[in-house]
Design an enzyme around this catalytic site. Structure first.
Site, PDB file in Angstrom:
ATOM      1  N   HIS A 222       0.815  -1.221   0.000  1.00  0.00           N
ATOM      2  CA  HIS A 222       0.000   0.000   0.000  1.00  0.00           C
ATOM      3  C   HIS A 222       0.848   1.269   0.000  1.00  0.00           C
ATOM      4  O   HIS A 222       0.375   2.336   0.400  1.00  0.00           O
ATOM      5  CB  HIS A 222      -0.971  -0.015   1.192  1.00  0.00           C
ATOM      6  CG  HIS A 222      -2.009  -1.098   1.101  1.00  0.00           C
ATOM      7  ND1 HIS A 222      -2.797  -1.488   2.156  1.00  0.00           N
ATOM      8  CD2 HIS A 222      -2.404  -1.868   0.043  1.00  0.00           C
ATOM      9  CE1 HIS A 222      -3.620  -2.463   1.778  1.00  0.00           C
ATOM     10  NE2 HIS A 222      -3.399  -2.710   0.496  1.00  0.00           N
TER      11      HIS A 222
ATOM     12  N   GLY B 158      -1.481  -9.247  12.522  1.00  0.00           N
ATOM     13  CA  GLY B 158      -1.981  -7.897  12.805  1.00  0.00           C
ATOM     14  C   GLY B 158      -2.791  -7.267  11.697  1.00  0.00           C
ATOM     15  O   GLY B 158      -2.734  -6.058  11.512  1.00  0.00           O
TER      16      GLY B 158
ATOM     17  N   GLU C 111      -7.367 -10.763  18.081  1.00  0.00           N
ATOM     18  CA  GLU C 111      -8.797 -10.873  17.739  1.00  0.00           C
ATOM     19  C   GLU C 111      -9.005 -11.868  16.606  1.00  0.00           C
ATOM     20  O   GLU C 111      -8.112 -12.101  15.802  1.00  0.00           O
ATOM     21  CB  GLU C 111      -9.335  -9.512  17.257  1.00  0.00           C
ATOM     22  CG  GLU C 111      -9.076  -8.331  18.176  1.00  0.00           C
ATOM     23  CD  GLU C 111      -9.956  -8.347  19.415  1.00  0.00           C
ATOM     24  OE1 GLU C 111     -11.049  -8.935  19.331  1.00  0.00           O
ATOM     25  OE2 GLU C 111      -9.532  -7.801  20.443  1.00  0.00           O
TER      26      GLU C 111
HETATM   27  C1  BJW Z   1      -3.034  -6.613  16.534  1.00  0.00           C
HETATM   28  C2  BJW Z   1      -2.454  -5.907  17.602  1.00  0.00           C
HETATM   29  C3  BJW Z   1      -1.210  -6.368  18.096  1.00  0.00           C
HETATM   30  C4  BJW Z   1      -4.294  -4.918  17.085  1.00  0.00           C
HETATM   31  N1  BJW Z   1      -0.646  -7.459  17.531  1.00  0.00           N
HETATM   32  N2  BJW Z   1      -2.459  -7.700  16.010  1.00  0.00           N
HETATM   33  C5  BJW Z   1     -12.818  -8.049  -3.343  1.00  0.00           C
HETATM   34  C6  BJW Z   1     -13.925  -8.166  -2.556  1.00  0.00           C
HETATM   35  C7  BJW Z   1     -14.480  -7.036  -1.946  1.00  0.00           C
HETATM   36  C8  BJW Z   1     -13.930  -5.779  -2.143  1.00  0.00           C
HETATM   37  C9  BJW Z   1     -12.825  -5.661  -2.926  1.00  0.00           C
HETATM   38  C10 BJW Z   1     -12.289  -6.788  -3.514  1.00  0.00           C
HETATM   39  N3  BJW Z   1     -11.196  -6.395  -4.236  1.00  0.00           N
HETATM   40  C11 BJW Z   1     -11.046  -5.076  -4.104  1.00  0.00           C
HETATM   41  C12 BJW Z   1     -12.034  -4.591  -3.327  1.00  0.00           C
HETATM   42  C13 BJW Z   1     -12.187  -3.152  -2.951  1.00  0.00           C
HETATM   43  C14 BJW Z   1     -11.272  -2.708  -1.855  1.00  0.00           C
HETATM   44  C15 BJW Z   1     -11.566  -3.542  -0.618  1.00  0.00           C
HETATM   45  O1  BJW Z   1     -10.867  -4.471  -0.279  1.00  0.00           O
HETATM   46  N4  BJW Z   1     -12.593  -3.170   0.126  1.00  0.00           N
HETATM   47  C16 BJW Z   1     -12.929  -3.887   1.365  1.00  0.00           C
HETATM   48  C17 BJW Z   1     -13.046  -2.882   2.502  1.00  0.00           C
HETATM   49  C18 BJW Z   1     -14.189  -4.677   1.127  1.00  0.00           C
HETATM   50  N5  BJW Z   1      -9.873  -2.795  -2.238  1.00  0.00           N
HETATM   51  C19 BJW Z   1      -9.296  -1.829  -2.917  1.00  0.00           C
HETATM   52  O2  BJW Z   1      -9.904  -0.854  -3.298  1.00  0.00           O
HETATM   53  C20 BJW Z   1      -7.821  -2.005  -3.272  1.00  0.00           C
HETATM   54  N6  BJW Z   1      -7.617  -1.778  -4.678  1.00  0.00           N
HETATM   55  C21 BJW Z   1      -8.030  -2.631  -5.591  1.00  0.00           C
HETATM   56  O3  BJW Z   1      -8.536  -3.698  -5.297  1.00  0.00           O
HETATM   57  O4  BJW Z   1      -7.847  -2.201  -6.887  1.00  0.00           O
HETATM   58  C22 BJW Z   1      -8.638  -2.814  -7.885  1.00  0.00           C
HETATM   59  C23 BJW Z   1      -9.924  -1.996  -7.989  1.00  0.00           C
HETATM   60  C24 BJW Z   1      -9.910  -0.877  -8.765  1.00  0.00           C
HETATM   61  C25 BJW Z   1     -11.084  -0.119  -8.894  1.00  0.00           C
HETATM   62  C26 BJW Z   1     -12.244  -0.484  -8.198  1.00  0.00           C
HETATM   63  C27 BJW Z   1     -12.226  -1.602  -7.344  1.00  0.00           C
HETATM   64  C28 BJW Z   1     -11.049  -2.360  -7.248  1.00  0.00           C
HETATM   65  C29 BJW Z   1      -6.963  -0.955  -2.568  1.00  0.00           C
HETATM   66  C30 BJW Z   1      -6.940  -1.119  -1.085  1.00  0.00           C
HETATM   67  C31 BJW Z   1      -6.095  -0.001  -0.466  1.00  0.00           C
HETATM   68  C32 BJW Z   1      -6.203   0.057   1.037  1.00  0.00           C
HETATM   69  N7  BJW Z   1      -5.604   1.268   1.495  1.00  0.00           N
HETATM   70  C33 BJW Z   1      -5.499   1.513   2.944  1.00  0.00           C
HETATM   71  C34 BJW Z   1      -4.908   2.919   3.168  1.00  0.00           C
HETATM   72  C35 BJW Z   1      -3.414   2.966   2.882  1.00  0.00           C
HETATM   73  C36 BJW Z   1      -2.837   4.315   3.137  1.00  0.00           C
HETATM   74  C37 BJW Z   1      -2.896   4.736   4.580  1.00  0.00           C
HETATM   75  O5  BJW Z   1      -2.215   4.134   5.434  1.00  0.00           O
HETATM   76  O6  BJW Z   1      -3.630   5.666   4.875  1.00  0.00           O
HETATM   77  O7  BJW Z   1      -4.660   0.499   3.529  1.00  0.00           O
HETATM   78  S1  BJW Z   1      -7.055   1.309   3.823  1.00  0.00           S
HETATM   79  C38 BJW Z   1      -6.366   0.504   5.228  1.00  0.00           C
HETATM   80  O8  BJW Z   1      -6.789  -0.888   5.300  1.00  0.00           O
HETATM   81  C39 BJW Z   1      -4.856   0.468   4.955  1.00  0.00           C
HETATM   82  C40 BJW Z   1      -4.470  -0.867   5.529  1.00  0.00           C
HETATM   83  O9  BJW Z   1      -3.232  -1.281   4.969  1.00  0.00           O
HETATM   84  C41 BJW Z   1      -5.641  -1.733   5.126  1.00  0.00           C
HETATM   85  C42 BJW Z   1      -5.788  -2.955   5.959  1.00  0.00           C
HETATM   86  O10 BJW Z   1      -6.017  -2.649   7.314  1.00  0.00           O
HETATM   87  P1  BJW Z   1      -5.266  -3.511   8.417  1.00  0.00           P
HETATM   88  O11 BJW Z   1      -3.809  -3.337   8.263  1.00  0.00           O
HETATM   89  O12 BJW Z   1      -5.781  -4.889   8.392  1.00  0.00           O
HETATM   90  O13 BJW Z   1      -5.658  -2.719   9.757  1.00  0.00           O
HETATM   91  P2  BJW Z   1      -6.993  -2.819  10.650  1.00  0.00           P
HETATM   92  O14 BJW Z   1      -6.969  -1.625  11.514  1.00  0.00           O
HETATM   93  O15 BJW Z   1      -8.194  -3.057   9.823  1.00  0.00           O
HETATM   94  O16 BJW Z   1      -6.784  -4.133  11.537  1.00  0.00           O
HETATM   95  C43 BJW Z   1      -5.807  -4.165  12.568  1.00  0.00           C
HETATM   96  C44 BJW Z   1      -5.724  -5.586  13.092  1.00  0.00           C
HETATM   97  O17 BJW Z   1      -4.644  -5.650  14.013  1.00  0.00           O
HETATM   98  C45 BJW Z   1      -6.986  -6.039  13.844  1.00  0.00           C
HETATM   99  O18 BJW Z   1      -7.342  -7.330  13.399  1.00  0.00           O
HETATM  100  C46 BJW Z   1      -6.512  -6.100  15.302  1.00  0.00           C
HETATM  101  O19 BJW Z   1      -7.148  -7.124  16.050  1.00  0.00           O
HETATM  102  C47 BJW Z   1      -5.054  -6.390  15.137  1.00  0.00           C
HETATM  103  N8  BJW Z   1      -4.170  -5.974  16.240  1.00  0.00           N
HETATM  104  N9  BJW Z   1      -3.251  -4.863  17.922  1.00  0.00           N
HETATM  105  C48 BJW Z   1      -1.294  -8.095  16.505  1.00  0.00           C
HETATM  106  N10 BJW Z   1      -0.569  -5.758  19.110  1.00  0.00           N
END
Ligand code: BJW
Length: 268
Positions: free
Chosen positions: A123, A192, A220
């Site tokens: 990302h 995570g 979680e």
């Molecule tokens: C601990 C802890 C400790 C706490 N130890 N653990 C297929 C199906 C459905 C939807 C889609 C699909 N394909 C694509 C999509 C659309 C979309 C998507 O996935 N949407 C979903 C929400 C449904 N995806 C996209 O749009 C992607 N692009 C794409 O697919 O392009 C093709 C396309 C083009 C045109 C139209 C449609 C598709 C791009 C995704 C980009 C995500 N960007 C972000 C922001 C990055 C910049 C920034 O930092 O600001 O990335 S959003 C945000 O979510 C960020 C993260 O990397 C990402 C994931 O979040 P993450 O890392 O999992 O964090 P959390 O907070 O959600 O979870 C934290 C976890 O840690 C929890 O589980 C806690 O329990 C745990 N935890 N403490 C270990 N100490």
């Protein structure tokens, strides 16, 4: 009081034999460094915003100043944080496993700072800035007189962080490397991440289909918990050093730098 981490003997044996390991990390691994996850309510000025709604091209088009300032505040906060033992343990694995890849969704640069070398940032990276029109990375720019984001020195469009927002494509090379490593893996760690954002969330499923042992590290439950062979329900900063120490005794030390082997291995 520290939580005792139990690493199952079968997992130890499987990882010790594994030669092709891929790790997928998300915001949770940086939580113990003090970086908020996306699901955490943000604090202070940003508490009223949903981070997932700010991380979109349409939010930037609607209010570039708000989105630019959010990233500027996060960039400034990162100047005061350090990699934690979870990041260091993964850097140790990079040095210990012959064919290893760390695919991170995080933009905070903490894995590289911890010493991980075979690393892809799915990302992007918040430290880089690019033109919002031509997507060229820009190293220097003039601070604007008003409070708007700075402008591209080449074309005058607003600058933006070089990160991947929803509905944007992931960097092709990074995604291809992560998919390839997952499809060949004999072990995979999922650390995570809420595993809700695609295409990153699909990677452990590819590894599973290839026969890899799937290990989740997360306090979680997530949508991937059901396909995991082992689930370590503990913070990554505790679970990962315990895992590395169980599999490669004496090698999890936070103070020892990664061996030259990791840095010298050609990127695959
Ligand atoms: C601990 C802890 C400790 C706490 N130890 N653990 C297929 C199906 C459905 C939807 C889609 C699909 N394909 C694509 C999509 C659309 C979309 C998507 O996935 N949407 C979903 C929400 C449904 N995806 C996209 O749009 C992607 N692009 C794409 O697919 O392009 C093709 C396309 C083009 C045109 C139209 C449609 C598709 C791009 C995704 C980009 C995500 N960007 C972000 C922001 C990055 C910049 C920034 O930092 O600001 O990335 S959003 C945000 O979510 C960020 C993260 O990397 C990402 C994931 O979040 P993450 O890392 O999992 O964090 P959390 O907070 O959600 O979870 C934290 C976890 O840690 C929890 O589980 C806690 O329990 C745990 N935890 N403490 C270990 N100490």
């Amino acid at each position: 009081m520290s939580i005792p981490i139990v690493v199952p003997a079968e997992l130890v044996a499987r990882l010790r034999r594994a030669t092709r390991v891929v790790a997928l990390t998300g915001a949770g691994i940086s939580a113990e460094s003090g970086v908020p996850t996306f699901r955490d309510a943000l604090t202070g000025l940003w508490a009223k915003f949903d981070p997932r709604e700010l991380a979109t091209p349409s939010a930037f088009a609607r209010n570039p100043k708000l989105v630019w300032n959010w990233y500027a505040a996060r960039r400034a906060a990162l100047a005061n944080v350090e990699p934690n033992p979870g990041h260091v343990a993964l850097a140790r694995m990079d040095a210990l496993v012959p064919d290893f890849l760390l695919a991170t969704q995080n933009v905070d640069g903490l894995h590289a700072r911890a010493g991980s070398r075979r690393l892809v940032e799915l990302h992007g990276n918040i430290a880089r800035v690019k033109c919002s029109r031509e997507h060229r990375v820009v190293d220097t720019w003039d601070a604007p007189a008003d409070d708007d984001p700075p402008r591209c020195p080449h074309c005058g469009a607003f600058l933006r962080p070089d990160v991947v927002w929803f509905e944007e494509m992931l960097p092709e090379d990074a995604l291809a490397r992560a998919e390839d490593a997952s499809r060949r893996a004999d072990g995979t760690l999922v650390v995570g991440t809420s595993a809700e954002v695609y295409p990153a969330a699909a990677l452990p499923r590819y590894a599973r289909a290839a026969g890899a042992r799937v290990v989740e590290v997360n306090p979680e439950d997530t949508p991937l918990s059901g396909i995991a062979d082992d689930v370590l329900r503990a913070p990554a900063g505790l679970a990962l050093p315990a895992l590395v120490d169980a599999v490669w005794p004496g090698c999890a030390s936070a103070s020892a730098p990664p061996t030259p082997h990791a840095a010298d291995t050609p990127r695959r």
